[in-house]
Design a protein around this motif. Structure first.
Motif, PDB file in Angstrom:
ATOM      1  N   VAL A 196      61.629  52.513  -4.292  1.00  0.00           N
ATOM      2  CA  VAL A 196      60.849  52.973  -5.579  1.00  0.00           C
ATOM      3  C   VAL A 196      60.823  54.444  -5.825  1.00  0.00           C
ATOM      4  CG1 VAL A 196      58.841  52.702  -6.927  1.00  0.00           C
ATOM      5  CG2 VAL A 196      59.719  50.901  -5.404  1.00  0.00           C
ATOM      6  N   ALA A 197      60.555  55.221  -4.735  1.00  0.00           N
ATOM      7  CA  ALA A 197      60.302  56.504  -4.996  1.00  0.00           C
ATOM      8  C   ALA A 197      61.713  57.172  -5.287  1.00  0.00           C
ATOM      9  CB  ALA A 197      59.760  57.182  -3.564  1.00  0.00           C
ATOM     10  N   ALA A 198      62.815  56.823  -4.595  1.00  0.00           N
ATOM     11  CA  ALA A 198      63.999  57.296  -5.113  1.00  0.00           C
ATOM     12  C   ALA A 198      64.507  56.987  -6.317  1.00  0.00           C
ATOM     13  CB  ALA A 198      65.064  56.629  -4.176  1.00  0.00           C
ATOM     14  N   THR A 199      64.127  55.832  -6.858  1.00  0.00           N
ATOM     15  CA  THR A 199      64.307  55.500  -8.246  1.00  0.00           C
ATOM     16  C   THR A 199      63.655  56.301  -9.328  1.00  0.00           C
ATOM     17  OG1 THR A 199      64.848  53.122  -7.688  1.00  0.00           O
ATOM     18  CG2 THR A 199      64.178  53.589 -10.105  1.00  0.00           C
ATOM     19  N   LEU A 200      62.243  56.442  -9.100  1.00  0.00           N
ATOM     20  CA  LEU A 200      61.269  57.177  -9.935  1.00  0.00           C
ATOM     21  C   LEU A 200      61.261  58.588  -9.654  1.00  0.00           C
ATOM     22  CD1 LEU A 200      58.393  54.532 -10.262  1.00  0.00           C
ATOM     23  CD2 LEU A 200      60.627  54.760 -11.609  1.00  0.00           C
ATOM     24  N   ASP A 201      61.981  59.170  -8.842  1.00  0.00           N
ATOM     25  CA  ASP A 201      61.846  60.673  -8.424  1.00  0.00           C
ATOM     26  C   ASP A 201      60.564  61.055  -8.016  1.00  0.00           C
ATOM     27  OD1 ASP A 201      64.462  61.161  -8.673  1.00  0.00           O
ATOM     28  OD2 ASP A 201      64.497  61.461 -10.741  1.00  0.00           O
ATOM     29  N   ARG A 202      59.651  60.204  -7.494  1.00  0.00           N
ATOM     30  CA  ARG A 202      58.513  60.525  -7.045  1.00  0.00           C
ATOM     31  C   ARG A 202      58.123  60.265  -5.319  1.00  0.00           C
ATOM     32  NH1 ARG A 202      58.368  61.386 -11.997  1.00  0.00           N
ATOM     33  NH2 ARG A 202      56.852  61.361 -13.215  1.00  0.00           N
ATOM     34  N   ASP A 203      57.279  60.653  -4.922  1.00  0.00           N
ATOM     35  CA  ASP A 203      57.141  60.536  -3.551  1.00  0.00           C
ATOM     36  C   ASP A 203      56.481  59.231  -3.287  1.00  0.00           C
ATOM     37  OD1 ASP A 203      54.287  60.647  -3.197  1.00  0.00           O
ATOM     38  OD2 ASP A 203      54.435  62.741  -3.596  1.00  0.00           O
ATOM     39  N   PRO A 204      56.852  58.483  -2.100  1.00  0.00           N
ATOM     40  CA  PRO A 204      56.469  57.081  -1.835  1.00  0.00           C
ATOM     41  C   PRO A 204      54.626  56.857  -2.162  1.00  0.00           C
ATOM     42  CG  PRO A 204      57.748  57.654  -0.018  1.00  0.00           C
ATOM     43  CD  PRO A 204      57.544  58.927  -0.938  1.00  0.00           C
ATOM     44  N   ALA A 205      54.113  57.738  -1.667  1.00  0.00           N
ATOM     45  CA  ALA A 205      52.524  57.782  -2.181  1.00  0.00           C
ATOM     46  C   ALA A 205      52.341  57.538  -3.428  1.00  0.00           C
ATOM     47  CB  ALA A 205      52.023  58.935  -1.169  1.00  0.00           C
TER      48      ALA A 205
END
Length: 292
Positions: free
Chosen positions: A135-144
């Motif tokens: 999900v983080a890779a998809t949204l360009d956000r960190d996992p947290a």
């Protein structure tokens, strides 16, 4: 060097239904969902697929990002939308898992109230089972950050989950009774069917007659359908379909103006607590074949 073209199609087609479901839940529009998935296929076709280990993850990421781009402009459109907005109705199709049981129309409306990133994080993780690293890779956000997005979304969506799924036969019985009562103007029957706190949403999109705001409470909702019955002059419209619509029991009718209309019912404890009517022809084109 890109793999052969037939490889692109063969690997993409089994994933298409899931990608359409993801895009539809993000956008609430079948036509837009199909356009997004077609654009994802074009990008897939142009990609060096030998370097992609997980086609499903790659394509989910592509579809999600395309949807997020659309939602940026969709927010502006929704702000100027005339009357209540409802997602395009999807009918249950025999033998196909078009909609998961826990994503009914009421949940689609709950998703609509989320930010695009919250919606994406919730759908990718809670509904489609991606890990937060993906999900983080998809949204360009960190996992947290993605965990927080999904948690906020989950809190808002949880209240819309049905406490007890309605029995299919009971749903059909209630649907038939509501159709007869609402279109014939039987106030006594409506009193026995509608909850006191019932709410009605009618989406005409400013194109066909519809209530411009949600109607709350038995008196106002019953008054709406008594007016519809008077306009029908005692003539019941043809029913083109009975079954699940976005996971809720409902029906499709052919109205006096020659156009179709969908009605879905949210039922709890033997009473109808929500009535959702889609009249906007821009959302019903895919159902026009029912009238032929």
């Amino acid at each position: 060097m890109l793999p052969p073209d037939d490889d692109a199609a063969d690997r993409f087609q089994p994933l298409r239904p899931g990608l359409v479901r993801l895009a539809y839940r993000m956008l609430g529009s079948i036509a837009e969902a199909e356009d997004v998935v077609q654009e994802a296929y074009i990008r897939w076709h142009q990609t060096d697929r030998s370097a992609i280990r997980e086609p499903g993850a790659f394509l989910s990421k592509t579809v999600t990002r395309l949807c997020l781009d659309i939602l940026k402009s969709a927010r502006v459109k929704r702000e100027t939308y005339i009357g209540p907005w409802l997602p395009e109705p999807v009918l249950e199709t025999a033998g196909e898992d078009d909609l998961s049981e826990d994503l009914s129309l009421t949940l689609m409306m709950a998703l609509e109230r989320l930010s695009p990133l919250e919606r994406a994080a919730f759908l990718l993780h809670d509904v489609f089972g991606l890990g937060f690293d993906e999900v983080a890779a998809t949204l360009d956000r960190d996992p947290a950050a993605c965990r927080q997005l999904a948690a906020r979304a989950r809190k808002n969506v949880r209240a819309e989950r049905p406490r007890y799924p309605i029995d299919r036969q009971e749903g059909e019985r209630m649907t038939d009774a509501f159709f007869a009562a609402s279109r014939s103007g039987d106030l006594t029957a409506l009193r026995n069917l509608l909850a006191e706190e019932v709410v009605s949403y009618t989406d005409g999109g400013g194109i066909r007659n519809a209530a411009l705001n949600p109607l709350f409470g038995f008196r106002r909702v019953a008054g709406l359908f008594m007016g519809v019955a008077r306009n029908d002059e005692g003539q019941l419209p043809p029913v083109l379909y009975r079954g699940l619509i976005n996971g809720l029991p409902g029906f499709v009718t052919l109205e006096k103006d020659g156009m179709v209309q969908t009605t879905s019912l949210d039922i709890e404890d033997g009473r109808i607590v929500g009535v959702y009517v889609v009249r906007n022809p821009e959302k019903l084109g895919h159902l026009s074949g029912l009238a032929s």
